[in-house]
Design a protein around this motif. Structure first.
Motif, PDB file in Angstrom:
ATOM      1  N   VAL A  39     -49.678 -17.514  -3.923  1.00  5.71           N
ATOM      2  CA  VAL A  39     -48.976 -16.374  -4.518  1.00  5.71           C
ATOM      3  C   VAL A  39     -49.431 -15.096  -3.822  1.00  5.71           C
ATOM      4  N   VAL A  40     -48.488 -14.193  -3.583  1.00  9.25           N
ATOM      5  CA  VAL A  40     -48.842 -12.889  -3.036  1.00  9.25           C
ATOM      6  C   VAL A  40     -48.577 -11.846  -4.107  1.00  9.25           C
ATOM      7  N   GLU A  41     -49.633 -11.118  -4.484  1.00  4.33           N
ATOM      8  CA  GLU A  41     -49.519 -10.119  -5.550  1.00  4.33           C
ATOM      9  C   GLU A  41     -49.849  -8.738  -5.017  1.00  4.33           C
ATOM     10  N   GLY A  42     -49.533  -7.735  -5.809  1.00  2.03           N
ATOM     11  CA  GLY A  42     -49.868  -6.366  -5.431  1.00  2.03           C
ATOM     12  C   GLY A  42     -48.882  -5.394  -6.038  1.00  2.03           C
ATOM     13  N   GLY A  43     -49.181  -4.114  -5.919  1.00  2.00           N
ATOM     14  CA  GLY A  43     -48.331  -3.083  -6.496  1.00  2.00           C
ATOM     15  C   GLY A  43     -47.048  -2.895  -5.712  1.00  2.00           C
ATOM     16  N   GLU A  44     -46.283  -1.885  -6.106  1.00  5.18           N
ATOM     17  CA  GLU A  44     -44.997  -1.602  -5.448  1.00  5.18           C
ATOM     18  C   GLU A  44     -45.236  -1.216  -3.992  1.00  5.18           C
ATOM     19  N   GLY A  45     -44.413  -1.782  -3.098  1.00  5.54           N
ATOM     20  CA  GLY A  45     -44.493  -1.396  -1.688  1.00  5.54           C
ATOM     21  C   GLY A  45     -45.772  -1.795  -0.977  1.00  5.54           C
ATOM     22  N   ALA A  46     -46.502  -2.744  -1.560  1.00  7.48           N
ATOM     23  CA  ALA A  46     -47.774  -3.147  -0.944  1.00  7.48           C
ATOM     24  C   ALA A  46     -47.542  -3.940   0.339  1.00  7.48           C
TER      25      ALA A  46
ATOM     26  N   VAL B 260     -53.316  -1.660  -2.614  1.00  9.82           N
ATOM     27  CA  VAL B 260     -52.923  -0.390  -2.000  1.00  9.82           C
ATOM     28  C   VAL B 260     -52.856   0.697  -3.069  1.00  9.82           C
ATOM     29  N   ARG B 261     -53.134   1.944  -2.663  1.00 12.17           N
ATOM     30  CA  ARG B 261     -53.042   3.040  -3.638  1.00 12.17           C
ATOM     31  C   ARG B 261     -51.585   3.215  -4.040  1.00 12.17           C
ATOM     32  N   PRO B 262     -51.303   3.372  -5.363  1.00 11.72           N
ATOM     33  CA  PRO B 262     -49.911   3.446  -5.816  1.00 11.72           C
ATOM     34  C   PRO B 262     -49.088   4.480  -5.050  1.00 11.72           C
ATOM     35  N   GLN B 263     -49.682   5.677  -4.790  1.00 16.08           N
ATOM     36  CA  GLN B 263     -48.910   6.702  -4.071  1.00 16.08           C
ATOM     37  C   GLN B 263     -48.459   6.171  -2.717  1.00 16.08           C
ATOM     38  N   ASP B 264     -49.379   5.488  -2.018  1.00 17.96           N
ATOM     39  CA  ASP B 264     -49.038   4.992  -0.686  1.00 17.96           C
ATOM     40  C   ASP B 264     -47.951   3.937  -0.748  1.00 17.96           C
ATOM     41  N   GLY B 265     -48.105   3.011  -1.696  1.00 13.36           N
ATOM     42  CA  GLY B 265     -47.134   1.917  -1.810  1.00 13.36           C
ATOM     43  C   GLY B 265     -45.761   2.456  -2.188  1.00 13.36           C
ATOM     44  N   LEU B 266     -45.729   3.313  -3.225  1.00 14.45           N
ATOM     45  CA  LEU B 266     -44.441   3.854  -3.678  1.00 14.45           C
ATOM     46  C   LEU B 266     -43.811   4.688  -2.579  1.00 14.45           C
ATOM     47  N   GLY B 267     -44.670   5.333  -1.787  1.00 14.34           N
ATOM     48  CA  GLY B 267     -44.172   6.152  -0.684  1.00 14.34           C
ATOM     49  C   GLY B 267     -43.471   5.344   0.384  1.00 14.34           C
TER      50      GLY B 267
ATOM     51  N   VAL C 132     -52.232  -0.774 -13.385  1.00 14.42           N
ATOM     52  CA  VAL C 132     -51.785  -2.053 -12.825  1.00 14.42           C
ATOM     53  C   VAL C 132     -52.712  -2.457 -11.672  1.00 14.42           C
ATOM     54  N   ARG C 133     -52.977  -1.466 -10.776  1.00 14.36           N
ATOM     55  CA  ARG C 133     -53.814  -1.780  -9.623  1.00 14.36           C
ATOM     56  C   ARG C 133     -55.201  -2.235 -10.072  1.00 14.36           C
ATOM     57  N   ARG C 134     -55.792  -1.524 -11.044  1.00 14.21           N
ATOM     58  CA  ARG C 134     -57.130  -1.867 -11.526  1.00 14.21           C
ATOM     59  C   ARG C 134     -57.156  -3.283 -12.091  1.00 14.21           C
TER      60      ARG C 134
END
Ligand SMILES: Nc1ncnc2c1ncn2[C@@H]1O[C@H](COP(=O)(O)OP(=O)(O)O)[C@@H](O)[C@H]1O
Ligand SMILES: Cc1cn([C@H]2C[C@H](O)[C@@H](COP(=O)(O)OP(=O)(O)O)O2)c(=O)[nH]c1=O
Length: 713
Positions: A495-502, A625-632, A652-654
């Motif tokens: 499985v590959v997990e992570g925040g948005e845009g990771a 990844v930091r949410p700002q970076d991923g969402l960006g 979510v990231r934590r």
């Protein structure tokens, strides 16, 4: 786990053999190998027969000399001969070498008949000359293959050539036993045969060389020599140098050291049987027939073990299997020295061969992984692997030589004894038996050492060895619940997990392509929305209009998507043995609905455990990844979840990181701000340790055993 599309599928072999000139060469090579093995059996038998009237030690020494003459020249002098052969015309080198070898082998029984007093000396001289000639023939043959088949089929062609070289051994041995069993008839038909089966074996060998000479003479071999030395970098050329430099590539880890100790122990055990076999069967009251059977049992057992090893106790740890079969082989050898019955001895030797074969099959696979894990990049990996295989192959040949020569010498020195047991009974203790039992004991100790080393830091070690073994023996149903509640399947679930845009979709794609290239069946999928129902749920869940969905309802909708996905797609694929790679899974719920929506994590675990039938991933890759970076990184309008607050995404990231920290064996955490390629390499390295090792085609040139492994499934 299994590979559904083995790279060495039989159709590939058929394609190569469809090339007429290669097919003809291959058939003649197979015939020559058969003849060569036959002659080894015959020469060892004759060495014993010619020294029957001398002291027992002389017989043992004669056998040792035959083995040394047959095996040592190619190990010691092939680089020299390779350089010389490069200057000669390949076709005529091969034809000449075949004719001379044929004549030499035929001369052995002829001289034996005409000048019996000179028979043994000539046997040594002729076989030594034949091996010297073979030194020139081998590099010429190795460089002929590339000029007959296209480059892309070269690996397969080399595989087939090696298969012919090794798999003809048991066939030759059985043929020899068959000849021995009709030796009375043969002797009556042709009274001039002094030792019918051995003589006929040598005449047959001569014949195979003459046939090979005719075949080669008519082959379209171009005069130009396309990189003779490049064609066979390790096969014979640099046995000694690869043995000297190889340990660097395998000795770095306990696993590597244990594998080498174990593999060489297996080789030494088999070699000891070959070395003393002829004299031992004499003591058992059997003759050449018995020797043929024993020889066939060793090599046949090895072949059987290599072919069936991967299918053996599939649920059982490969590392433990390696140690276990070595111990089994050692015990079989130990008893071979103690029993005085031909049939029982043959069965024990078959067990020895089988154990060694399984050990070789599993050991070589593990070795590939161990060697690759010491490398940094993909190209370094294949170099490491190649060197590791070259080292083991070279060391195995040296070990075989030393063990097969030493065993008869030691048997001669030990001598035969009769031990009185009580008043009437006595026990015959033969030198050969003493050596077999002693080698069995030493092998037992070394197997235990190998077992410990190989299993020392096994990240996937199950419970105790015995519970695991019993579970594996019972585990007929691969999906059986084995006590820890998790579903077990033959496939692998990543499985590959992570925040948005990771970069999850990107890495899933890369991994899918990479694994497919290696012949695995791969299912790349995602949550939510992989099934028909899932797609509708996805529409509801991500639609910004649906701002009224309550957290619990949201959690249940995601759970419904998972239930459908697991049942309909993931489990069937895993049961087929495929590798499933999913973009998001249960951890997303724990992170988004748990930490994000602040629902109780344990409740979510329970609901999702039920929804997914407790299917747990073998590995979860967390792209952090930091949410700002991923969402960006994302383009297009944000969906319902993406448009949550930064604080939500931080939680979510934590949570993802907390989950990974709690179970480091099942997680790989990667810094997703790194460049794509670097992330891909990190993932590949970790995923590889989950899967059976794909054998690089280049390494086949250096291990005679690998080709058989590639025929798996
Ligand atoms: N390591 C990376 N560095 C920079 N950009 C990346 C990286 N990996 C992916 N991307 C880009 O970021 C965007 C989101 O990637 P994607 O794989 O769709 O992420 P996810 O599936 O996690 O939402 C894409 O435009 C992709 O090309
Ligand atoms: C699987 C799953 C996803 N989600 C969320 C995370 C994502 O925002 C969304 C899935 O959207 P998706 O577009 O697949 O994610 P990405 O943009 O990262 O490729 O659903 C949950 O909240 N819970 C879950 O269990």
């Amino acid at each position: 786990m299994s590979r559904s599309a083995p790279l060495g599928a039989p159709s590939e072999a058929r394609n190569v053999l469809a090339i007429t000139s290669f097919r003809r060469l291959w058939i003649s090579l197979s015939l020559s190998s058969l003849g060569d093995w036959l002659s080894l059996l015959a020469l060892m038998s004759l060495a014993v027969i010619f020294t029957a009237d001398a002291a027992p030690l002389a017989g043992h020494l004669a056998v040792a000399a035959v083995v040394a003459i047959k095996l040592a020249p190619s190990i010691l002098f092939s680089p020299l001969a390779g350089a010389l052969a490069e200057k000669l015309d390949r076709r005529w080198t091969m034809v000449g070498a075949d004719v001379v070898r044929g004549l030499l082998y035929v001369s052995i029984p002829v001289v034996g008949l005409l000048w019996p007093a000179f028979a043994l000396q000539w046997l040594f001289i002729a076989s030594l000359l034949a091996e010297v000639v073979a030194l020139l023939w081998t590099p010429a043959k190795d460089s002929t293959v590339p000029s007959l088949v296209p480059r892309r089929q070269l690996a397969e062609a080399n595989r087939l050539t090696l298969l012919a070289a090794y798999m003809t051994a048991p066939v030759a041995a059985l043929l020899f036993a068959a000849l021995a069993s009709i030796s009375n008839i043969l002797g009556a038909l042709v009274p001039s045969l002094a030792n019918p089966e051995a003589d006929i074996a040598l005449y047959l060998n001569g014949l195979t060389f003459f046939v090979a000479a005719i075949v080669v003479a008519t082959l379209p071999i171009p005069k130009h020599n396309p990189g003779l030395s490049a064609a066979s970098p390790n096969r014979d050329g640099a046995v000694l140098s690869s043995v000297l430099t190889g340990p660097r590539h395998v000795g770095a880890t306990a696993l590597g050291r244990g594998l080498v100790v174990g593999l060489l122990t297996a080789v030494a055990a088999g070699a000891a049987v070959i070395g003393v076999g002829r004299a031992h069967v004499e003591a058992l009251g059997a003759g050449n027939g018995g020797f043929g059977v024993l020889f066939a049992a060793v090599f046949g057992g090895v072949a059987l073990g290599m072919v069936s090893g991967p299918r053996l106790l599939k649920k059982f740890s490969r590392r433990r299997l390696f140690g276990l079969v070595l111990v089994l082989a050692s015990i079989a050898l130990l008893f071979t020295g103690l029993v005085w019955d031909m049939v029982l001895s043959a069965v024990l030797v078959l067990v020895l061969g089988f154990g060694s074969g399984v050990a070789a099959g599993t050991g070589l696979r593990l070795l590939g992984t161990a060697a690759a894990s010491t490398a940094g990049t993909t190209s370094e990996e294949s170099v490491h692997r190649e060197r590791a295989f070259a080292f083991v192959h070279g060391a195995a040949r040296l070990t075989f030589l030393v063990a097969a020569v030493l065993a008869p010498v030691l048997a001669g020195l030990a001598g035969d004894h009769t031990v009185p047991i009580g008043a009437q009974l006595e026990y015959d203790l033969w030198g050969t038996g003493i050596v077999l039992t002693a080698v069995g004991l030493v092998a037992l100790v070394l197997s235990a050492v190998a077992h410990r080393l190989v299993n020392r830091d096994d990240p996937e070690a199950g419970p105790g060895l015995l519970p695991e073994l019993f579970a594996a023996l019972r585990g007929i149903d691969p999906n059986a619940d084995d006590g820890d509640g998790e579903v077990r399947t033959p496939g692998a679930f990543v499985v590959v997990e992570g925040g948005e845009g990771a970069g999850k979709s990107t890495q899933v794609r890369e991994l899918t392509v990479w694994l497919r290239d290696q012949g695995f069946e791969v299912v790349g999928t995602r949550q939510p929305g992989a099934t028909k129902l899932g797609m509708r749920l996805r529409g509801i869940l991500l639609d910004r209009e649906n701002s009224h969905i309550t957290p619990r309802a949201e959690a249940m909708l995601y759970a419904a998507d998972k239930a459908d996905h697991v049942e309909q797609e993931i489990l069937p694929a895993l049961r087929r043995g495929a590798v499933v790679i999913s973009d998001r899974y249960v951890d997303s719920t724990l992170a988004y609905q748990g930490a994000g929506r602040e629902l109780e994590i344990d409740d979510l675990r329970e609901v999702n455990r039920w929804a997914t039938q407790n299917l747990v991933p073998d590995l979860t890759v967390l792209l952090d990844v930091r949410p700002q970076d991923g969402l960006g990184r994302l383009g297009g309008p944000a969906d319902r979840i993406e448009s949550e607050s930064v604080d939500f995404h931080e939680r979510v990231r934590r949570e993802f990181r907390t989950l990974a920290d709690a179970d480091p064996d099942r997680y790989l955490v990667v810094d997703a701000s790194e460049p794509r390629e670097k992330i891909t390499r990190q993932i590949q390295k970790r995923v590889r340790s989950l899967l059976p090792d794909p054998v690089p085609s280049s390494s086949e040139a250096v291990t005679g055993m690998i080709p058989i492994i590639r025929d798996e499934d």
